[in-house]
Design a protein around this motif. Structure first.
Motif, short mmCIF file in Angstrom:
data_model
loop_
_atom_site.label_atom_id
_atom_site.label_comp_id
_atom_site.label_asym_id
_atom_site.label_seq_id
_atom_site.Cartn_x
_atom_site.Cartn_y
_atom_site.Cartn_z
N ASN A 1 -6.56 -8.90 12.30
CA ASN A 1 -5.67 -9.05 11.38
C ASN A 1 -4.97 -8.69 10.48
OD1 ASN A 1 -5.23 -11.64 13.19
ND2 ASN A 1 -6.67 -12.51 12.03
N LYS B 1 14.33 -5.28 7.84
CA LYS B 1 13.26 -5.45 8.79
C LYS B 1 12.32 -4.80 6.86
CE LYS B 1 13.79 -5.61 12.45
NZ LYS B 1 13.05 -6.92 13.63
N ALA C 1 -0.26 -4.37 10.81
CA ALA C 1 -0.47 -5.03 9.59
C ALA C 1 0.21 -4.71 8.73
CB ALA C 1 -1.81 -6.86 9.36
N THR D 1 4.55 -2.46 19.88
CA THR D 1 2.94 -3.74 19.04
C THR D 1 2.69 -4.11 18.08
OG1 THR D 1 0.93 -3.39 19.45
CG2 THR D 1 1.62 -1.11 18.18
N LYS D 2 2.42 -5.51 18.29
CA LYS D 2 2.37 -6.04 16.37
C LYS D 2 1.42 -6.19 16.46
CE LYS D 2 6.39 -9.29 17.60
NZ LYS D 2 6.88 -10.77 18.04
N ASP E 1 12.45 -3.93 17.28
CA ASP E 1 11.10 -4.63 17.76
C ASP E 1 10.37 -4.82 17.07
OD1 ASP E 1 12.83 -5.24 19.96
OD2 ASP E 1 11.92 -3.49 20.90
N ILE E 2 10.77 -3.92 15.66
CA ILE E 2 9.08 -3.82 15.18
C ILE E 2 9.52 -5.01 13.35
CG2 ILE E 2 8.92 -2.66 12.06
CD1 ILE E 2 10.86 0.04 13.47
N THR E 3 8.04 -5.65 13.84
CA THR E 3 7.59 -6.78 12.71
C THR E 3 6.73 -5.97 11.91
OG1 THR E 3 6.11 -6.83 14.25
CG2 THR E 3 8.28 -8.09 14.83
N THR E 4 6.08 -4.64 12.04
CA THR E 4 5.37 -4.17 10.69
C THR E 4 6.05 -3.97 9.62
OG1 THR E 4 3.83 -3.77 12.41
CG2 THR E 4 3.18 -2.87 10.38
N SER F 1 -3.96 2.40 20.74
CA SER F 1 -4.49 0.95 21.61
C SER F 1 -5.55 0.52 21.86
CB SER F 1 -3.41 0.28 22.20
OG SER F 1 -2.39 0.12 21.70
N ILE G 1 4.50 1.64 16.23
CA ILE G 1 5.44 -0.29 15.44
C ILE G 1 6.40 -0.17 16.28
CG2 ILE G 1 4.03 0.56 13.40
CD1 ILE G 1 6.70 1.23 12.60
N THR G 2 7.55 0.03 16.93
CA THR G 2 8.29 -0.64 18.21
C THR G 2 7.87 -1.13 18.93
OG1 THR G 2 8.62 1.13 18.73
CG2 THR G 2 9.72 1.64 17.27
#
Length: 871
Positions: A703, A820, A728, A724-725, A787-790, A688, A721-722
């Motif tokens: 983005n 997911k 992409a 942070t978002k 928690d993954i969104t990626t 990060s 990826i668990t």
């Protein structure tokens, strides 16, 4: 001395003399966009050899499609010869160069006039050291091997028929060979000092001779002699006295009747002690080979069951013995209790230990007690108690006077004759080991005659007198520059015999070579060290200098220079001359294409230390445009700065950053450091921070960020990826997802438990699973999958034995259950990295399509769609 070196280095750091063509060519012509169809034109430049006086250098250009070419060029006139698919090149002085082609034709070129000559059907060849003869190995129409002795001009001298095996002596002027005529087997010595003179050493109708080995100074030779119905024998021949000795196991005192000479493990033969004794392996006569009906895994076993099966539980491990032919003595050195061996004192002393005495233990390498035996007196005593002998931490000296070992953070020496131990670094006030791994920075060798020991700290090279005097050769700590010794001869390399290492030998009278890398700028350089003249800069600057080869009979060097945007070029530098001579520039076609660029970025780790990353800019970069960026992670990667990378879509891990910069991506290689028990969170924080630093480049679209990693980098990707978002899209290759199951896994290749890897480096949990269970759970990506969104693309080889394929399957099942966005690719018959060319191409393509879809809004490909089936 150092003031001049620093000034020269600084001047070179800003003077890109070797890259003039890269900087000016094509400035007035529109460059083309680099496409995948252009990639096969890229080749890799490899320096091969320098002739003795440095007049000629050979080098390769290698291509992914196998159309390699071997070149020879003159270092003054740049006259050049090419040998398509040439290999095994050799110079004979400055007059002749030879090599083999793909059709087993020996190609000779007379360098002074360019006249070629060819000999068909040559399987291998060599020149004698005195350069008077050329030895060719060929096969007749009945497929029998024979040797031809010719002059370097190709003129025939002698033919030796029905040869079975041959070995040129280390001196290079004597040939030992075995042959079979009718029903008679023979061992013959051919002297090639002047006119060829043959000496029949032995012959037999019943024995077969093989496994020829020479003493390193050509003082004696030995081989196996095996006859049906008789135990294998060893024969030993003294070159000076012309005496032949035979080890007959049934007749020699002390030879264990349950064992025999291992006649299959030929590399076990070694002649030492000035050519007076020979070491070899013994094996059990009766070894159980049938598989067991049931495997019995006992938790109290000292070894894991597979390891016990592989080694025979240490009962059937080969033993090492020594035979002194002239004295008629035999001694078995290793046994079940002391099974590993390091030879010291040029073969007079044997250092033994039991690698299993601490088992079961859960580190990568166990400590053990080391004992030393004087083979002349057969007296044995304790040398070191609780010592780690792995990873170059215990080595004998090349001249046979000392043993150097690393213990409790310091380097020590042991004098083999006075029997005294001395700490040679304890008073220097500098750390000689890496805090992250606990391993020493290195011990490349000793100066000739063991006058001083060479060791590294984080930055510098030290000469340590065994009597306690210390001299720091370099001044890297003050400038943040890492100095290391460069091996330019075989004698400078570390040697392995059995389980023990002998350090390299460096002769300060003739000088040796140092390399340097400035940590902040990435600039590299080479220096020549001489004990009288000190250190002199050879070449260096804000680019990468690698592949250095030294001329044996002259102070001349050939090497390559490169940076990310300038393909490697071959140079020759004669000591004393101000500038190097550029000889060859690889991949000239690059100047016609748009290409990316690189820069170092800095950022902070959680513990406050400053880290670096490499930011690669897209080809055809325009500051007013917005670009996606892919972050590639592992551990530390900033040492790749200035490294040239050919564009390719056949990478065995699926990612080539030149391919991505060519297609309009930024690429970031981020360094990561780890806090104990926080391997996952350390990766999150460092990456990060690196991304934040990179995003000061406004052309990067915040983005459209991607993340990719393989193996340990695959684990880091899974975990990041668990938490942070930021990204992409992500790609994880052969990554661990569950630290609990990974901790309890064992690697079938190393037949070791995975526990050491998790408790220590690189996962650095700091304790066992059952001591700090919560730490393992906190750092396991699969437990945070909700928690993954990626969107994640993962891949693995179905036969991966290093990281179980079920780590990827577990993560897939978790993400599938959670709904997911995830696709997993499993490649049959593949391991930790892909080897099949079609599979590599497929993986590279699918990763590229994945990132293009999520980061460039490209259309979805069929394989990304649900219920897709390959037809």
């Amino acid at each position: 001395m150092w003031r001049g070196v620093i000034l020269d280095f600084c001047r070179l750091a800003v003077y890109f003399f070797c890259f003039s063509s890269c900087l000016v060519t094509g400035q007035h012509k529109q460059k083309q966009v680099l496409r995948a169809a252009d990639y096969p034109f890229w080749g890799t430049l490899s320096v091969d050899k320098l002739s003795d006086k440095g007049d000629w250098v050979s080098f390769y250009m290698r291509y992914e499609n196998g159309t390699d070419t071997l070149f020879v060029t003159n270092t003054s006139t740049r006259k050049r010869f090419a040998f398509p698919k040439g290999k095994q090149g050799q110079f004979n002085r400055e007059q002749v160069f030879a090599c083999l082609d793909a059709d087993k034709n020996l190609k000779l070129i007379y360098l002074l006039n360019g006249v070629p000559q060819s000999f068909a059907g040559v399987s291998t060849y060599t020149f004698t050291a005195n350069q008077k003869y050329l030895v060719l190995e060929r096969y007749d129409e009945t497929k029998h091997k024979y040797l031809e002795i010719r002059k370097p001009t190709g003129e025939w001298v002698k033919t030796i028929d029905r040869v079975k095996q041959w070995e040129l002596s280390p001196s290079g002027n004597s040939l030992l060979y075995t042959k079979k005529d009718e029903n008679t087997n023979s061992v013959v010595l051919l002297n090639l000092e002047d006119k060829p003179i043959s000496t029949l050493i032995t012959q037999s109708a019943s024995s077969v001779f093989f496994g020829l080995v020479w003493h390193e100074k050509s003082l004696s030779a030995a081989w196996m002699a095996v006859a049906q119905g008789r135990e294998p024998q060893i024969q030993f021949y003294s070159i000076g006295s012309r005496e032949l000795f035979t080890l007959e196991p049934e007749k020699i005192a002390g030879f264990p009747r349950s064992m025999q000479v291992n006649s299959k493990l030929l590399r076990s033969l070694r002649i030492a002690s000035e050519g007076k004794c020979i070491f070899f392996n013994l094996q059990m006569k009766d070894i159980q080979t049938s598989p067991p009906s049931v495997q019995v895994w006992n938790s109290a076993d000292t070894m894991l069951y597979p390891s016990r099966e592989m080694t025979g539980g240490n009962d059937h491990v080969d033993r090492v013995a020594v035979w002194l032919p002239e004295k008629g003595r035999f001694l078995q050195i290793t046994n079940k209790e002391q099974s590993q061996l390091l030879l010291a004192g040029n073969g007079r002393f044997a250092v033994t230990n039991n690698p299993w005495e601490e088992e079961p233990q859960f580190r990568q390498n166990a400590v053990s007690d080391f004992y030393i035996t004087d083979l002349e007196t057969n007296t044995k005593e304790l040398l070191l108690k609780g010592q780690l002998g792995a990873n170059g931490q215990l080595l004998s000296s090349p001249a046979g006077k000392h043993i150097g070992y690393f213990r409790d953070g310091d380097w020590w020496t042991y004098n083999l004759f006075t029997k005294k131990h001395r700490n040679v670094t304890g008073s220097l006030g500098v750390s000689f080991y890496d805090n992250a791994t606990g391993e020493p920075f290195g011990h490349p060798g000793w100066e000739d005659k063991d006058s001083s020991m060479l060791v590294y700290d984080q930055y510098d090279i030290w000469k340590l007198d065994p009597d306690g005097n210390a001299l720091r050769l370099t001044r890297g700590r003050e400038s943040g520059t890492v100095f290391r010794v460069v091996e330019t001869t075989d004698e400078q390399s570390v040697k392995l015999y059995q389980n023990g290492y002998t350090a390299g030998r460096f002769d300060s009278n003739t000088g040796w070579v140092l390399s340097s890398r400035h940590l902040e700028s990435g600039a590299t350089a080479f220096y020549e060290y001489d004990q009288d003249k000190g250190i002199r800069l050879l070449d260096g600057g804000a680019f990468r200098v690698v592949q250095l080869v030294k001329a044996a009979g002259a102070k001349g060097y050939s090497y390559t220079i490169e940076s990310y945007d300038c393909s490697p070029s071959l140079h020759y530098k004669k000591v004393g001359r101000a500038k190097s001579v550029p000889l060859f520039e690889s991949n000239l076609q690059q100047k016609h294409f748009e290409w990316g660029s690189e820069k170092l970025i800095s950022y902070d780790a959680p513990d406050g230390q400053q880290l670096q990353g490499i930011l690669y800019y897209p080809a055809g970069y325009e500051s007013t445009k917005k670009y996606p960026m892919v972050v590639s992670i592992y551990q530390k990667q900033s040492h790749h700065f200035h490294q040239y990378l050919n564009p390719s879509q056949k990478n065995n891990r699926g990612f080539n950053f030149t391919d991505y910069t060519a297609r309009g991506y930024f690429v970031l290689l981020a360094d990561i450091v780890y806090q104990k028990g926080k391997v996952g969170m350390s990766a999150v924080a460092c990456v990060s921070s690196a991304v934040k630093a990179a995003l000061t480049e406004k052309a990067i679209d915040t983005n459209r960020l991607g993340l990719i990693g393989h193996s340990f980098g695959g684990y880091e990707t899974n975990y990041i990826i668990t938490q942070t978002k930021l990204f992409a899209a992500a790609v994880s290759g052969a990554g661990i997802s569950d630290l609990v199951s990974s901790y309890l896994y064992y690697n079938p290749d190393s037949v070791m438990s995975n526990m050491w890897r998790l408790e220590n480096f690189p996962y650095y949990m700091g304790g066992s699973l059952h001591e700090i269970t919560n730490v393992y759970l906190e750092n396991s990506p699969v437990l945070h999958a909700k928690d993954i969104t990626t969107p994640l693309l993962s891949w693995a080889g179905e036969e991966d034995r290093q990281v179980s394929v079920f780590q990827s399957i577990e993560f897939y099942n978790a993400l599938r259950r959670l709904g997911k966005k995830h696709i997993m690719l499993l490649y049959p018959k593949e391991g930790h990295v892909l080897m099949n060319a079609a599979n590599k191409r497929d993986l590279n393509t699918k990763i590229r399509e994945w990132f293009d879809f999520y980061l460039k809004a490209a259309p979805a490909i069929d394989w990304m769609k649900p219920d897709f089936t390959i037809r």
